[in-house]
Scaffold this motif. Structure first.
Motif, PDB file in Angstrom:
ATOM      1  N   ASP A 124       1.047  -1.124   0.094  1.00  0.00           N
ATOM      2  CA  ASP A 124      -0.036   0.015  -0.096  1.00  0.00           C
ATOM      3  C   ASP A 124       1.012   1.198   0.066  1.00  0.00           C
ATOM      4  O   ASP A 124       2.169   0.951   0.378  1.00  0.00           O
ATOM      5  CB  ASP A 124      -0.726  -0.076   1.250  1.00  0.00           C
ATOM      6  CG  ASP A 124      -1.563   1.266   1.604  1.00  0.00           C
ATOM      7  OD1 ASP A 124      -2.244   1.767   0.552  1.00  0.00           O
ATOM      8  OD2 ASP A 124      -1.715   1.773   2.587  1.00  0.00           O
ATOM      9  N   ASP A 180       0.113   5.067   0.950  1.00  0.00           N
ATOM     10  CA  ASP A 180      -0.221   6.099   1.992  1.00  0.00           C
ATOM     11  C   ASP A 180      -0.233   5.273   3.260  1.00  0.00           C
ATOM     12  O   ASP A 180      -1.012   4.345   3.336  1.00  0.00           O
ATOM     13  CB  ASP A 180      -1.590   6.846   1.780  1.00  0.00           C
ATOM     14  CG  ASP A 180      -1.823   7.650   2.890  1.00  0.00           C
ATOM     15  OD1 ASP A 180      -0.969   8.100   3.548  1.00  0.00           O
ATOM     16  OD2 ASP A 180      -3.137   7.656   3.159  1.00  0.00           O
ATOM     17  N   GLY A 181       0.679   5.594   4.273  1.00  0.00           N
ATOM     18  CA  GLY A 181       0.760   4.924   5.859  1.00  0.00           C
ATOM     19  C   GLY A 181       1.732   3.819   5.747  1.00  0.00           C
ATOM     20  O   GLY A 181       2.015   3.377   6.819  1.00  0.00           O
ATOM     21  N   GLU A 216      -0.205  -3.633   4.584  1.00  0.00           N
ATOM     22  CA  GLU A 216      -0.939  -2.442   4.810  1.00  0.00           C
ATOM     23  C   GLU A 216      -1.281  -1.507   6.135  1.00  0.00           C
ATOM     24  O   GLU A 216      -0.750  -2.247   7.064  1.00  0.00           O
ATOM     25  CB  GLU A 216      -2.550  -3.209   4.410  1.00  0.00           C
ATOM     26  CG  GLU A 216      -3.010  -2.876   3.104  1.00  0.00           C
ATOM     27  CD  GLU A 216      -3.490  -1.508   2.949  1.00  0.00           C
ATOM     28  OE1 GLU A 216      -3.785  -0.685   3.812  1.00  0.00           O
ATOM     29  OE2 GLU A 216      -3.961  -1.220   1.653  1.00  0.00           O
ATOM     30  N   ASP A 217      -1.581  -0.353   6.142  1.00  0.00           N
ATOM     31  CA  ASP A 217      -1.880   0.214   7.473  1.00  0.00           C
ATOM     32  C   ASP A 217      -3.280   0.392   7.761  1.00  0.00           C
ATOM     33  O   ASP A 217      -3.586   0.850   8.666  1.00  0.00           O
ATOM     34  CB  ASP A 217      -1.293   1.679   7.297  1.00  0.00           C
ATOM     35  CG  ASP A 217      -1.994   2.629   6.312  1.00  0.00           C
ATOM     36  OD1 ASP A 217      -2.147   2.250   5.240  1.00  0.00           O
ATOM     37  OD2 ASP A 217      -2.120   3.692   7.048  1.00  0.00           O
TER      38      ASP A 217
END
Ligand code: B16
Ligand code: MG
Length: 217
Positions: A8, A10-11, A170-171
């Motif tokens: 992912d 962003d983050g 992922e965040d």
């Protein structure tokens, strides 16, 4: 055997959430729908159109605009966001990401990206890490938002690797759900409270180690 790691953006690689927040916040103020950072958490990993919808619902204004007007509002937010991300550089990479990407490369695995952002390529280029990625799926061509698995499945397909041979990082909770729905191994970066569904989790990006992730399976 694992053959690819799909990220992912962003983050995980960088924290563009702050810029998304500033851009949405300004639009929210213009529409007389103020919101705070806590509400902004619910927009993480959510597509542009869906984010706007959530903001309008928050203000009880979901029926106040035509589809065309909503599109204009989303464009206005994006124009502001694009101005804000002009300043992104290598300095904005989250801690440990380069070491993690190097480790994956050294192990011979492929590297992909599954971002909901239509600006993903611009951001990755500004961060100076484009060369690490074997493929970056253009979110503009993805129909279904996370938690739907589409973007992860498309990323695996682009790499030519079966989903069950991929690790997704992922965040966001919706992202972990998307990774599982795609049939992949889910690595979460962030607090247990939001990421309890992840197969393996670290508190922050500097703790990401491919060796440890592979050993956790
Ligand atoms: P754009 P990710 C997501 O990125 C962001 O978390 C989310 O806040 C944003 O609305 C979405 O991208 C769409 O971005 O407006 O640039 O197309 O976490 O999936 O990398
Ligand atoms: Mg994210």
């Amino acid at each position: 055997t694992i053959e690819a790691v799909i990220f992912d953006l962003d983050g995980v690689i960088t924290d563009t959430a702050e810029y998304h927040y500033l851009a949405w916040k300004q639009l929210g103020e213009e529409l007389d729908i103020p919101f705070d950072r806590e509400f902004n958490e619910t927009l993480k990993g959510v597509s542009r159109t869906d984010s706007l919808e959530r903001i309008l619902i928050l203000g009880g204004k979901q029926d106040a605009f035509t589809a065309q007007e909503k599109e204009a509002l989303a464009t206005k937010k994006n124009d502001h966001y694009v101005t804000l991300i002009q300043h992104i550089s290598e300095q904005d990479l989250l801690p440990g990401i380069i070491a993690f990407l190097d480790e994956i490369r050294a192990t011979g695995l492929k590297i992909g990206m599954a971002s909901a952002s239509k600006n993903a390529l611009t951001v990755v280029e500004a961060l100076g890490v484009r060369h690490y990625f074997d493929d970056i799926v253009d979110a503009a061509t993805v129909a279904q938002s996370k938690p739907h698995p589409e973007v992860f499945l498309r990323a695996a397909e682009a790499l030519g690797v079966a989903p069950e041979r991929c690790i997704g990082v992922e965040d966001a909770a919706a992202g972990i759900t998307a990774i599982h729905a795609a049939g992949m191994y889910a690595v979460g970066v962030g607090p247990e409270t939001t990421l309890h569904e992840a197969d393996y989790r670290v508190d922050s990006t500097d703790l990401l180690s491919l060796e440890q992730i592979l050993a956790s399976r």
